[in-house]
Design a protein around this motif. Sequence first.
Motif, short mmCIF file in Angstrom:
data_model
loop_
_atom_site.label_atom_id
_atom_site.label_comp_id
_atom_site.label_asym_id
_atom_site.label_seq_id
_atom_site.Cartn_x
_atom_site.Cartn_y
_atom_site.Cartn_z
N LEU A 113 1.33 -1.22 -11.79
CA LEU A 113 0.91 -1.13 -10.38
C LEU A 113 0.99 0.32 -9.91
N PHE A 129 -9.52 -10.18 7.29
CA PHE A 129 -8.49 -10.14 8.33
C PHE A 129 -8.94 -10.82 9.63
N THR A 132 0.84 -1.21 0.00
CA THR A 132 0.00 0.00 0.00
C THR A 132 0.87 1.26 0.00
N VAL A 152 -6.00 -14.94 2.66
CA VAL A 152 -5.71 -13.53 2.37
C VAL A 152 -4.90 -13.38 1.07
N PRO A 153 -3.80 -14.15 0.87
CA PRO A 153 -3.09 -14.02 -0.42
C PRO A 153 -3.98 -14.36 -1.62
N PHE A 162 -6.28 -11.52 -2.27
CA PHE A 162 -5.49 -10.39 -2.75
C PHE A 162 -5.24 -10.53 -4.25
N GLY A 216 -2.14 2.38 -8.57
CA GLY A 216 -2.05 2.98 -7.23
C GLY A 216 -2.41 4.45 -7.24
N PHE A 230 -5.36 1.76 8.28
CA PHE A 230 -5.41 1.69 9.74
C PHE A 230 -6.28 2.80 10.34
N PHE A 270 2.63 1.68 -3.50
CA PHE A 270 1.84 1.93 -4.72
C PHE A 270 0.65 2.87 -4.53
N ILE A 328 -8.76 -2.42 -3.93
CA ILE A 328 -8.58 -3.73 -3.31
C ILE A 328 -8.74 -3.72 -1.78
N THR A 369 5.52 -3.25 -12.87
CA THR A 369 5.65 -2.29 -11.76
C THR A 369 5.04 -0.94 -12.14
N ILE A 391 -3.89 -19.36 6.44
CA ILE A 391 -2.69 -18.79 5.81
C ILE A 391 -2.94 -18.38 4.35
N LEU A 401 -6.40 -8.12 -7.10
CA LEU A 401 -5.38 -7.49 -7.95
C LEU A 401 -5.70 -7.73 -9.43
N LEU A 409 -5.15 0.63 -5.22
CA LEU A 409 -4.29 -0.35 -4.55
C LEU A 409 -4.08 -0.08 -3.06
N GLN A 410 -5.03 0.59 -2.43
CA GLN A 410 -4.89 0.77 -0.98
C GLN A 410 -5.45 -0.47 -0.29
N ALA A 411 -4.53 -1.42 -0.02
CA ALA A 411 -4.94 -2.71 0.56
C ALA A 411 -5.22 -2.58 2.05
N VAL A 412 -4.42 -1.76 2.74
CA VAL A 412 -4.52 -1.70 4.21
C VAL A 412 -4.78 -0.26 4.63
#
Lengths: 39, 562
Positions: free
Chosen positions: B209, B78, A35, B279-280, B283, B213, B223, A38, B71, B206, B276, B287, B218-221
Amino acid sequence: MSEHDHPPFFSSWRKAYWFALVLFGIEVALLYAFTLRFS
Amino acid sequence: MNRLDYIVLLATIIAIPLYGLWRTYDHPSLRQYLKGDKTIRWGTIGLSVLATQAGPITFLSMPGQAYESGIGFIQNYFGQPFALIVVCAIFVPIYQRLKVFTAYEYLGQRFDKKTRLLGAFLFLIQRGIAAGITIYAPAIILSALLGWDLNLTIWLAGGFVIAYTVVGGTKIVSLTQRYQIMVIFIGMALAFGIAVHRLPDDLSFTGALSIAGKMGKLQAVDFSLDPSRRYTVWSGILGGFFLSLSYFGADQSQVQRYLAGGSLRASRIGLLFNAIVKVPMQFLILLLGAMVFLFYQFEKPPMFFNQPTYQRAIERGYGPQLTALQAQFDDVFARKRDAMHAIVSEQDAPALTAQIRELDAQARTLRDDTKKILEQAGASPKSKDSDYVFITFVLHHLPHGVVGLLVAVIFCATMSATSAVLNALGSTTAIDLYRPLIRPTASDHHYVVATRWLTAAWGLVAIAVASFASLVENLIEAGNILGSVFYGSILGLFLVAFFLPRVRGSAVFFAAVIAQTLVLVLFFTSSIGYLWFNVIGCSAVLLFAWILQQTVFRNNQPATIP
C-alpha cells in the motif's frame, strides 16, 4: 403496508437516516485517514 | 480457459437461473409478477438494488480505472447516501402508499395521462438502448480476448436472461440477483487475495500500500476546490447526488427492485443498506485495481492490453513502429522493476520514488504513442484500454477454476443488471402504455401474459442493439451519455410532482418537452460536459413548469395531489 409502516415509526426512521449518515461520515473519515497514511 | 474453467463458468451461470425457476415457478397474479410477494425481505431487496447498479462495467472497468488513475473515482459515489435517504424519506412512502406498479403510474395520478406517458416513454428509450450496451460491453471484451464468436457471447448472456426474466418476473429477478451478487463478491475477494499473494514475498501488504501510495494510486479523498481536478469530494457529492437521485428515484429498473415485496420497512432498510455498503464495496474494487497495478510493476504487462486490436495493427503493416516502441517499453519496464525491488528493501528512499515515477511516466507516454499508431492503423478499439486490464490479469495470472469463476462474475453482473432492466421495460410498457392505451379492461392473467411478451420483445430489442453496438465509437461512454441526456428531464417531472404542488399536468408536460429538447440541442451543438445535462434537464423542467403554470396555464383547475 404492514403494522411496522405506520406513522409512529417515522421518528425512528429519522434516527435510521442519521445513523446511515454517521456511518457514511465514518467511512469518509477512514478513507481520508487512508489517503493521509498512504499518499 | 481450460475445461475446468468452462465447467465452473457454465455451472455458475446456469445453476442460479435454474434454482430461481425452481423456487419461483407458479401462476402469479399481476401483482406477484410485477412486485413479487411478501417473502421478499430487506436483505434480498438490498442485494438486488446493489446488483442492478453494479453492472459488468463496474467489474471490468473499475479495477482498470484504478490501474490508470488511482482510486479517486470512489468520490463519485459520495452523493449516493444522501440521495438514497431522500428516496427513502420522500419517494418510497408515496409509491408504497399509492400501491403503484411503476414510478410513471404515480405521474399519471399526480398530473395526467400524457405526463405519465412522457415519463414512461423517456425511460423506455433510454433504458432500451442502455440494456443493449450492458450486454454488448462485456461481450466485445470477452469475445476479443477469448476468441469467442461475438454474437454467440451476446446470445449466451442475453438469451438466458430473457428466458428466466420472462418466466419468473420480479421475484426471480430479485432471487437470482441475490445469488449472482454473492458469486460476484466471492470472485472479487478471490482475485484480491491472489493479487496480493502474487506480489514479491518480501513485500508486506502495508508495504505494498505504501508503494502504491507513493506512485499516486491511493488518493481516495481530495478536498480541493480546484475545478480542474477531475474527482473531488465536492464534485462527487453534488454530481453524485443528482445522478443517484434520478437513478434511484425515477428509474423503474431500480424502483421495481425496492418496491418488491410491498413493505415500506423492507424497501427503506434495503436502500439504507446500499447507502452504507456502496462506498466500501467500490473502494475494495478500486483497491483491487491498485493491487493489479502493483503486480504489474514486478511482472511485465503487455504494452497495450487490448491485444486483438494490437495484433490487427501489426497485420495492417504497422509492425515495425510497434516493435520499436515495444523495445523501449521493455527497457523502461526492466529499469522500473529493478527500482521497485530496491524500494521494497529500503522504503524511505525519495530518490528511488522519484525515479520510479519518472519511469512510470515514460511507460505511460509509450502506451499513448502505441494508441496513436493503432488509431493510424484504423484499428481503433471500441473501449478504453484500461477496460482490458483486469480481465487480462484474470486470464493470464489466476489459477484455472478461478479464471472460470471470474468470467462467471462478468456474466453474473451482466445477467443481474440486464434482468432488472428487462423486467422494468416489460412492466412499464404493459402498465403505462398497453393497459391505458390499448386494453384498459382485461383480466389479471391477460396483463401477466402481455407483460411476459413485452419483456421478451424488449430482450430481443436489447440483443439487436447489442448486435449493432459496434457502430458506436466508445460504447461505455455512450451508456453514460445516454443516461445523462434523458435522466434530468425524468427527475424534473418527479421533483415538480413532490415540491411544486400548484403545478398541474399540462404545465409540467410542456416544461419537460421543452427541457428535453433543450438538452438534445445542447448535446448536439455545444461542448458542455455530459454530466451537466442531468442538472440542466432537471432544473429546466422545474423552472419552465413554474413559469408555464404562472402564465399560459394560470387558469387551469387545481390538481388533486395524491
